[in-house]
Design a protein around this motif. Sequence first.
Motif, short mmCIF file in Angstrom:
data_model
loop_
_atom_site.label_atom_id
_atom_site.label_comp_id
_atom_site.label_asym_id
_atom_site.label_seq_id
_atom_site.Cartn_x
_atom_site.Cartn_y
_atom_site.Cartn_z
N VAL A 179 0.84 -1.20 0.00
CA VAL A 179 0.00 0.00 0.00
C VAL A 179 0.87 1.25 0.00
CG1 VAL A 179 -1.67 1.33 1.34
CG2 VAL A 179 -1.94 -1.14 1.14
N LEU A 180 1.95 1.23 0.77
CA LEU A 180 2.77 2.43 0.93
C LEU A 180 3.53 2.79 -0.34
CD1 LEU A 180 4.32 2.27 4.52
CD2 LEU A 180 2.65 3.89 3.61
N LEU A 181 4.08 1.82 -1.04
CA LEU A 181 4.91 2.13 -2.20
C LEU A 181 4.15 2.92 -3.27
CD1 LEU A 181 7.02 -1.15 -2.48
CD2 LEU A 181 7.77 1.10 -1.71
N PRO A 182 2.98 2.46 -3.72
CA PRO A 182 2.24 3.31 -4.69
C PRO A 182 1.70 4.59 -4.08
CG PRO A 182 0.94 1.38 -4.08
CD PRO A 182 2.30 1.17 -3.50
N LEU A 183 1.44 4.56 -2.75
CA LEU A 183 0.93 5.77 -2.10
C LEU A 183 1.98 6.88 -2.11
CD1 LEU A 183 -1.38 7.11 -0.43
CD2 LEU A 183 -0.20 6.28 1.62
N VAL A 184 3.22 6.53 -1.78
CA VAL A 184 4.28 7.55 -1.79
C VAL A 184 4.56 8.02 -3.22
CG1 VAL A 184 5.32 6.69 0.34
CG2 VAL A 184 6.15 5.84 -1.84
N ALA A 185 4.39 7.12 -4.20
CA ALA A 185 4.53 7.55 -5.60
C ALA A 185 3.41 8.53 -5.97
CB ALA A 185 4.49 6.33 -6.52
N PHE A 186 2.21 8.25 -5.49
CA PHE A 186 1.06 9.13 -5.69
C PHE A 186 1.33 10.50 -5.08
CE2 PHE A 186 -3.40 9.62 -3.56
CZ PHE A 186 -3.61 10.82 -4.22
N PHE A 187 1.76 10.53 -3.82
CA PHE A 187 2.04 11.78 -3.14
C PHE A 187 3.20 12.53 -3.78
CE2 PHE A 187 0.12 10.30 1.16
CZ PHE A 187 -1.15 10.61 0.69
N SER A 188 4.26 11.80 -4.14
CA SER A 188 5.43 12.44 -4.74
C SER A 188 5.09 13.09 -6.06
CB SER A 188 6.55 11.40 -4.93
OG SER A 188 6.96 10.86 -3.70
N GLY A 189 4.27 12.40 -6.87
CA GLY A 189 3.86 12.99 -8.15
C GLY A 189 3.06 14.26 -7.96
N LEU A 190 2.11 14.23 -7.00
CA LEU A 190 1.31 15.44 -6.73
C LEU A 190 2.18 16.58 -6.23
CD1 LEU A 190 -1.93 14.10 -4.97
CD2 LEU A 190 -1.72 15.02 -7.27
N LEU A 191 3.06 16.27 -5.30
CA LEU A 191 3.92 17.31 -4.71
C LEU A 191 4.85 17.92 -5.76
CD1 LEU A 191 4.80 15.50 -1.36
CD2 LEU A 191 3.36 17.53 -1.60
N LEU A 192 5.42 17.09 -6.61
CA LEU A 192 6.31 17.60 -7.65
C LEU A 192 5.55 18.43 -8.68
CD1 LEU A 192 8.96 14.88 -8.59
CD2 LEU A 192 9.36 17.21 -7.81
N THR A 193 4.32 18.02 -8.97
CA THR A 193 3.50 18.79 -9.90
C THR A 193 3.28 20.21 -9.38
OG1 THR A 193 2.35 16.79 -10.64
CG2 THR A 193 1.26 18.89 -11.07
N VAL A 194 2.95 20.31 -8.11
CA VAL A 194 2.72 21.62 -7.51
C VAL A 194 4.00 22.45 -7.50
CG1 VAL A 194 2.11 22.80 -5.35
CG2 VAL A 194 0.80 20.81 -6.09
N SER A 195 5.11 21.82 -7.11
CA SER A 195 6.38 22.53 -7.03
C SER A 195 6.83 22.98 -8.42
CB SER A 195 7.44 21.64 -6.39
OG SER A 195 8.65 22.35 -6.20
#
Length: 397
Positions: free
Chosen positions: A284-300
């Motif tokens: 669960v965590l591995l795709p979740l952190v990929a999900f969060f990282s993608g969103l965070l990088l998009t915003v940045s």
Amino acid sequence: MKAILHIFRKETRELFRDKRVVSNAFIGPVVLIFVILMLFGFLSSALRKPKASVLYVVAREQLPQGLASALASGSASQIKLVRSISDGEALVRDGKANLVIRFPENMEAKAATGNAKILAIFNPDEPASEIALQSFKGLVGQLNKTAAQKIVEAKGIPKGLLEPIQIEEKNASSGKGLGASMLVGLLPYLIVIWAFYGGMGSVSDLVAGEKERGTLETLLISPVSRTQIALGKFLALSLVCLLSSLSSLLGVILVATLRLPLTKNLFPEGIHLSVLSILSILAVLLPLVAFFSGLLLTVSSYAKNMRESQTYLALLSIVILMPAMFSQFISYTDFGKSRWVNVMPVLNSASSIRDALLGRIDPIGLAACVSISLAIAAVSMWLVVVMFKREQILTRI
């Protein structure tokens, strides 16, 4: 691939050198978990200990001796006299008393005929007042039961007729995971939240910060393609998010292992996680952190500077926080087992982690959770790559 790993090592090295990242993403979760568990342990210990209380009584002379003895040995260690009902109401309203009792005249005679009514003055807005009322009701109920038993015995009636229907309790818990711990609802929330906040504290510097410092231009004119740069930064941020999330879990395991006096009651059966449960949490965590990282990088990448990035991230954190908070309470409703939970981003991750901590693995729900997180991660990562390929990525104004 070598270029991506080179960018990954460069960004990881810079992130781990930053004391803010280390303190916020790695040390912060452990310290916060420790403080929260100590607070929970203190509250649990305080609620378990019998607390000396004061019961305020109007017309104390009407208090039967048997009830006075029961109160003195039970819920009230001290009984104080109140002159009138209005004075009692004022005490409760002002928070100086949790409960004021007025006994009827000739209470023992009225109790013998089943017509004794006790007036209980309490404040429903105060939890302590509600607890005092329920405690007093329990005491009176026990006295009523004792009196009824004496009447039944005197008339030669079987005692079982007082409770013709009884409940036999049987514990159906598997005894696995954290089923006996009160933290089973809180821990998935913390694991999910720290996967987001661990990366949130460092992502502004990854792209928006480089725009401000003017170092992004140097990186973009290097022989490495912009797609590789984006993927390298994505992997570095994902690592920070994953380690931050695992740090919160590490804090719980650390406190449970230490068996501190204040917190040992929080883990009555210890922590027993099977290999399958641990693998499910990681799945669960591995795709979740990929999900969060993608969103965070998009915003940045979209933001023109760090201040703008932090503003957008604060708004995004609210969106992430809401379903994560809801995960703590959904198990108390009929929606907890609904299939729509498995397709709701963030909520499905917290729900799947909770099931894993309880030793329950739902393959369909787990597959849906992983698929949704991977799909959102792929879309957000595609957006980041598109932004890096556009010249607007260098806009700082």
